[in-house]
Structures are given as C-alpha cells and as structure tokens.
Enzyme design. Structure first.
Site, PDB file in Angstrom:
ATOM      1  CD  GLU A  82       9.274   3.753  -0.022  1.00  0.00           C
ATOM      2  OE1 GLU A  82       8.942   3.453  -1.163  1.00  0.00           O
ATOM      3  OE2 GLU A  82       9.627   4.899   0.305  1.00  0.00           O
ATOM      4  N   GLY A 136      39.198  -1.143  -5.095  1.00  0.00           N
ATOM      5  CA  GLY A 136      40.159  -1.678  -4.139  1.00  0.00           C
ATOM      6  C   GLY A 136      40.201  -0.838  -2.866  1.00  0.00           C
ATOM      7  N   GLY A 137      41.406  -0.529  -2.418  1.00  0.00           N
ATOM      8  CA  GLY A 137      41.565   0.263  -1.181  1.00  0.00           C
ATOM      9  C   GLY A 137      40.853   1.605  -1.292  1.00  0.00           C
ATOM     10  CB  SER A 173       7.151  -6.872   7.967  1.00  0.00           C
ATOM     11  OG  SER A 173       8.437  -6.523   7.505  1.00  0.00           O
ATOM     12  CG  LEU A 230       2.121   1.548   7.315  1.00  0.00           C
ATOM     13  CD1 LEU A 230       0.635   1.443   7.665  1.00  0.00           C
ATOM     14  CD2 LEU A 230       2.353   0.914   5.934  1.00  0.00           C
ATOM     15  CB  ILE A 252       8.006   8.480   9.952  1.00  0.00           C
ATOM     16  CG1 ILE A 252       7.149   7.503  10.772  1.00  0.00           C
ATOM     17  CG2 ILE A 252       7.170   9.236   8.924  1.00  0.00           C
ATOM     18  CD1 ILE A 252       6.604   6.306  10.003  1.00  0.00           C
ATOM     19  CD  GLU A 264      14.119 -10.639   4.157  1.00  0.00           C
ATOM     20  OE1 GLU A 264      13.781  -9.437   4.204  1.00  0.00           O
ATOM     21  OE2 GLU A 264      15.297 -11.007   3.985  1.00  0.00           O
TER      22      GLU A 264
HETATM   23  N1  CAA Z   1      -3.728  -2.706  -3.447  1.00  0.00           N
HETATM   24  C1  CAA Z   1      -5.043  -2.728  -3.113  1.00  0.00           C
HETATM   25  N2  CAA Z   1      -5.521  -3.472  -2.080  1.00  0.00           N
HETATM   26  C2  CAA Z   1      -4.635  -4.187  -1.369  1.00  0.00           C
HETATM   27  C3  CAA Z   1      -3.266  -4.200  -1.650  1.00  0.00           C
HETATM   28  C4  CAA Z   1      -2.816  -3.422  -2.739  1.00  0.00           C
HETATM   29  N3  CAA Z   1      -1.525  -3.379  -3.068  1.00  0.00           N
HETATM   30  N4  CAA Z   1      -2.643  -5.005  -0.779  1.00  0.00           N
HETATM   31  C5  CAA Z   1      -3.588  -5.500   0.033  1.00  0.00           C
HETATM   32  N5  CAA Z   1      -4.786  -5.006  -0.325  1.00  0.00           N
HETATM   33  C6  CAA Z   1      -6.097  -5.296   0.271  1.00  0.00           C
HETATM   34  C7  CAA Z   1      -6.420  -6.773   0.110  1.00  0.00           C
HETATM   35  O1  CAA Z   1      -7.051  -7.018  -1.120  1.00  0.00           O
HETATM   36  C8  CAA Z   1      -7.340  -6.998   1.284  1.00  0.00           C
HETATM   37  O2  CAA Z   1      -8.614  -6.506   0.992  1.00  0.00           O
HETATM   38  P1  CAA Z   1      -9.931  -7.433   1.125  1.00  0.00           P
HETATM   39  O3  CAA Z   1      -9.945  -7.929   2.529  1.00  0.00           O
HETATM   40  O4  CAA Z   1     -11.051  -6.517   0.781  1.00  0.00           O
HETATM   41  O5  CAA Z   1      -9.728  -8.546   0.131  1.00  0.00           O
HETATM   42  C9  CAA Z   1      -6.760  -6.108   2.374  1.00  0.00           C
HETATM   43  O6  CAA Z   1      -6.030  -5.089   1.687  1.00  0.00           O
HETATM   44  C10 CAA Z   1      -5.842  -6.847   3.312  1.00  0.00           C
HETATM   45  O7  CAA Z   1      -4.815  -7.425   2.518  1.00  0.00           O
HETATM   46  P2  CAA Z   1      -3.928  -8.647   2.998  1.00  0.00           P
HETATM   47  O8  CAA Z   1      -4.814  -9.709   3.554  1.00  0.00           O
HETATM   48  O9  CAA Z   1      -2.982  -9.008   1.912  1.00  0.00           O
HETATM   49  O10 CAA Z   1      -3.165  -7.972   4.253  1.00  0.00           O
HETATM   50  P3  CAA Z   1      -2.016  -8.520   5.141  1.00  0.00           P
HETATM   51  O11 CAA Z   1      -2.211  -8.055   6.522  1.00  0.00           O
HETATM   52  O12 CAA Z   1      -1.835 -10.001   4.933  1.00  0.00           O
HETATM   53  O13 CAA Z   1      -0.746  -7.695   4.543  1.00  0.00           O
HETATM   54  C11 CAA Z   1       1.413  -7.426   3.529  1.00  0.00           C
HETATM   55  C12 CAA Z   1       0.171  -8.275   3.882  1.00  0.00           C
HETATM   56  C13 CAA Z   1       1.379  -7.353   2.007  1.00  0.00           C
HETATM   57  C14 CAA Z   1       2.621  -8.180   4.004  1.00  0.00           C
HETATM   58  C15 CAA Z   1       1.421  -5.999   4.115  1.00  0.00           C
HETATM   59  O14 CAA Z   1       1.371  -6.027   5.526  1.00  0.00           O
HETATM   60  C16 CAA Z   1       2.680  -5.233   3.676  1.00  0.00           C
HETATM   61  O15 CAA Z   1       2.789  -4.760   2.551  1.00  0.00           O
HETATM   62  N6  CAA Z   1       3.663  -5.108   4.584  1.00  0.00           N
HETATM   63  C17 CAA Z   1       4.847  -4.292   4.308  1.00  0.00           C
HETATM   64  C18 CAA Z   1       4.572  -2.886   4.723  1.00  0.00           C
HETATM   65  C19 CAA Z   1       5.626  -1.944   4.219  1.00  0.00           C
HETATM   66  O16 CAA Z   1       6.025  -1.984   3.066  1.00  0.00           O
HETATM   67  N7  CAA Z   1       6.059  -1.060   5.117  1.00  0.00           N
HETATM   68  C20 CAA Z   1       7.006  -0.020   4.780  1.00  0.00           C
HETATM   69  C21 CAA Z   1       6.362   1.316   4.953  1.00  0.00           C
HETATM   70  S1  CAA Z   1       7.346   2.486   4.125  1.00  0.00           S
HETATM   71  C22 CAA Z   1       7.774   3.551   5.243  1.00  0.00           C
HETATM   72  O17 CAA Z   1       7.174   3.640   6.281  1.00  0.00           O
HETATM   73  C23 CAA Z   1       8.938   4.393   4.891  1.00  0.00           C
HETATM   74  C24 CAA Z   1       8.539   5.746   4.600  1.00  0.00           C
HETATM   75  O18 CAA Z   1       8.552   6.593   5.461  1.00  0.00           O
HETATM   76  C25 CAA Z   1       8.207   6.121   3.219  1.00  0.00           C
END
Ligand code: CAA
Length: 379
Positions: free
Chosen positions: A361, A337-338, A129, A122, A155, A365
C-alpha cells in the site's frame, strides 16, 4: 490518550477486543502455518464485523471511518494477517460505496455486509510503485459491455475474494487519466487466478496473481466515471494507509505485551531482566512510539470521517507506524533472546508480518517521495 471516542465506539472497541482474544489471537499461528482461515472469516461475518463500516440500509453496522480503524486496530492486536484481510476487503468494497451507482450499491454492499469478500486490483508484475504505468486494458465490446486483458500481481485477498475491483487502462495514451475501475466477479469467464504466493509473513492473508484473457464484462461493470480510476485508487489508498497505521500499532502492542511478560519473569544476574536499564529503555521507546502511532492513526481517521483530504497525513502515518513497528518487533525479539528466535514465543512471526507494512500500500520510498514533495511545495 487525548483522542476521545464516542460511547458507541468504546462499546465496539470492547466487543472487538473480546472477540480478538477469543477468536482471532488463538488462530494467528494456525494462519501463519496454513494460510487464509475460512473459519475466522465465518466468525467475523457472524459477529457483524465484515460490514460494520457500512450504512444500516445495506445491512451494515452503521460505523464511520474512526470505528473502522478501531476494529482494524483491535483485530491487529491478535493477528496482523486478519487485520490486513479486513483492510483490503474494505479498501475494495468502499470503492463501490464512494463511486458506485445506486444500483451497484444496492447490489454489492448488502453482499459485503453479509460477508462476501472483495479485493483491490491495482498492482501489476511489471511494477507496483508507478501505479499510473499499469498495462492491463479494457476496450468496449460490440454488445455494449467490456473486454479486459492483462494481469495483476500481489493482490491481497485474491483467490478467496468473491469480487475484484480492477484498475485498467481504457485510454492507454492518457496516462493516469486513462485508467478506469471495473467490478469483476470471481467466476467471470476469462479470469484466471494463480497459486497462493509463499510469503515471508502475513501468511493468513491470501495473495495471488490474476490473469485476464479476453475477460468479458457487462456494461454496468464500470465503476464510477471513465478515466477516473487512478484518482479513485489514490483516494482509496489514502484511507487504507490509515489502516496500516492501525495494524502497526496493534501488532507493536501485541509484541510489546509478550516482551513485557517475558522481561518481568525472566531472571538473569539475580533479578528480572526488566529491572535492568538496558531493557527499561527499550520499553520506554516502544511505549512512546506506540502512542504516537495511535495518535497519528486516529487523528487521520478523524480527518477522513470529517471529509477532509488526508493524503499527506495518511502517508506520514503509514511511514512512521510501519517503520517503527518493524523495529519494535525486532526489539521485542531481542528482549526474548534465544526464545525470540523460536516460533513458540510468536515474536519471530510478528517480525515477518511487520515487514509488509513497509512495502504494501505504498513503499516507504514512495511515501517519502510523496511527503517530501508535499512539504517542499508548502509556502
Ligand atoms: N487523492 C486525489 N487525487 C490524487 C491523489 C490522491 N491521493 N493522488 C494523486 N491524485 C491525482 C493528482 O492530483 C493528479 O490529478 P490531476 O492531473 O488532475 O492534477 C493525478 O491523480 C495524477 O497524480 P500524480 O501526478 O501525483 O501521479 P503519479 O503518476 O506521479 O503518481 C504516486 C504518483 C503517488 C507515486 C502513485 O503512483 C502511488 O501512490 N504509487 C504507489 C501505489 C501503491 O501504493 N500501490 C500499492 C497498492 S496496494 C495493493 O495493491 C495491496 C492490496 O491488495 C490492498
């Protein structure tokens, strides 16, 4: 602990606990120094742990979300890196379980049960974020397939994975609703995998950059519905954040066990340092916080197992557990400690590993934004 496991879950917990003592904990330092451990991966596969959460018809162990969390929790008591490897693997493979066609499930899930490694793509270099702002694109090809361009960063499991679940824009004008998920095999033409990142901690879990240069995919690489990738990813992260709670609880316990042995043996001013109130208070806080982490983690896993939405609870679990784990590892280092500053006593590694739990993940913040926003919207 009030949370009740089934007899089968208790049996699995005992089995994984033994496995961790014998096979995982002794490899943790090696992984910190050398990176991903293919030997441990082989042992996890042989023990049936790679696919323990998958249905038996796919060759899995028939486990449920609580059982998966038990496995991650127990493995984390020996190695946070190894637990993170499993977490990222399941996060990616489960996208096929939850959203794949029958043909995709029949093709990929038996491979997951047999130990093939999956990664979830992702995050991008321009920012992790704001997940809806990813820039990688996929367009339809003339032959009915797809062409992917762009790249990913940070990733987990990249470089060792057999399959990547990649989130990319199929409609760049549609924001979160223009993102779709695709299954990309490691040998796809046009996939370039960068060098392993030289990270502060969690060094036993592989992390690379990926580049997609006119990467060609067949029509059936699309996972689930077009435009639904963002929701799938968010739902997957709701589950993965429970795993982070389990890793935090396991890692904290590992650190506390080492600190306890030390505090009972190390004599200072004529008695073991554990007899001093200043040290006892640290153990009191740590023990209470570890129990809270476990309760939040298993309670949220139970919600997932019952099919209840757990976005808020998973975010709370990850925020609390990740933050307290870093502090607990630092406290344990202080108790030693140390010696806590020396690699010989392991706790310095735990401090480095723990910090990732506040970043990966979903950063603290982002989680606070999510929790705060949800709580303020409640009537
Ligand atoms: N479950 C179901 N639907 C969800 C949801 C959830 N948890 N979260 C959001 N949605 C849906 C919303 O309902 C919305 O749908 P509708 O338009 O139909 O209502 C749509 O998705 C968009 O949601 P938001 O408006 O909340 O989206 P946003 O752009 O404002 O996102 C955010 C907000 C929560 C900050 C999001 O961007 C986020 O979680 N960011 C962090 C990402 C993250 O955790 N990245 C780490 C990846 S892990 C990784 O990559 C490591 C690895 O290798 C494992």
């Amino acid at each position: 602990m009030m949370f009740q496991f089934t007899e089968e879950q208790k049996m699995i917990r005992e089995m994984v606990r033994e496995f961790t003592k014998k096979e995982v904990e002794p490899r943790d330092k090696w992984m910190d120094e050398n990176g991903f451990d293919y030997e441990l991966h082989k042992k996890l596969t042989q023990a049936g742990l790679m696919g323990i959460h998958l249905e038996e018809k796919y060759g899995g162990g028939g486990g449920d979300p609580v059982t998966s969390i038990i496995v991650i929790h127990e493995i984390a008591k020996g190695s946070a890196s190894a637990a993170l490897f499993l977490d990222a693997n399941w996060l990616a493979a489960d996208l096929i379980l939850y959203h794949g066609t029958e043909a995709q499930k029949d093709k990929y899930l038996p491979q997951a049960a047999q130990g093939k490694i999956f990664a979830f793509g992702l995050t991008e270099a321009s920012g992790g974020s704001d997940a809806a702002a990813i820039k990688s694109t996929v367009v339809p090809a003339a032959d009915g397939g797809w062409v992917m361009n762009g790249g990913k960063a940070w990733i987990t499991n990249s470089g060792v994975a057999d399959y990547y679940i990649i989130l990319a824009k199929t409609d760049p004008e549609a924001g979160a609703k223009g993102i779709s998920a695709f299954i990309v095999p490691k040998d796809a033409e046009g996939l370039a995998i960068g060098k392993f990142e030289d990270k502060m901690g969690m060094r036993g879990s592989a992390t690379c950059e990926l580049a997609f240069n006119n990467l060609r995919l067949p029509a059936d690489a699309l996972l689930g519905q077009l435009g639904m990738g963002f929701k799938y990813a968010m739902q997957a992260l709701d589950g993965a954040r429970i795993s982070i709670g389990a890793i935090a609880a396991g890692l904290s316990e590992h650190a506390m066990n080492i600190a306890r042995s030390y505090a009972n043996e190390r004599v200072c001013f004529g008695k073991p340092i554990g007899k001093f109130q200043g040290i006892q208070f640290k153990f009191a806080d740590m023990a209470a916080e570890i129990r809270a982490m476990e309760l939040m983690t298993y309670d949220t896993a139970k919600m997932k197992a019952e099919g209840l939405r757990h976005t808020l609870e998973a975010a709370e679990t990850k925020l609390f557990s990740g933050t307290r784990c870093t502090q607990i590892c630092l406290e344990c280092q202080q108790i030693l400690g140390g010696n806590g500053y020396s690699k010989e006593f392991h706790v310095e590694r735990f401090v480095r590993d723990a910090k990732l739990l506040e970043i990966g993940e979903g950063t603290n913040e982002i989680l606070r934004m999510l929790i705060g926003g949800t709580v303020l919207a409640q009537k």
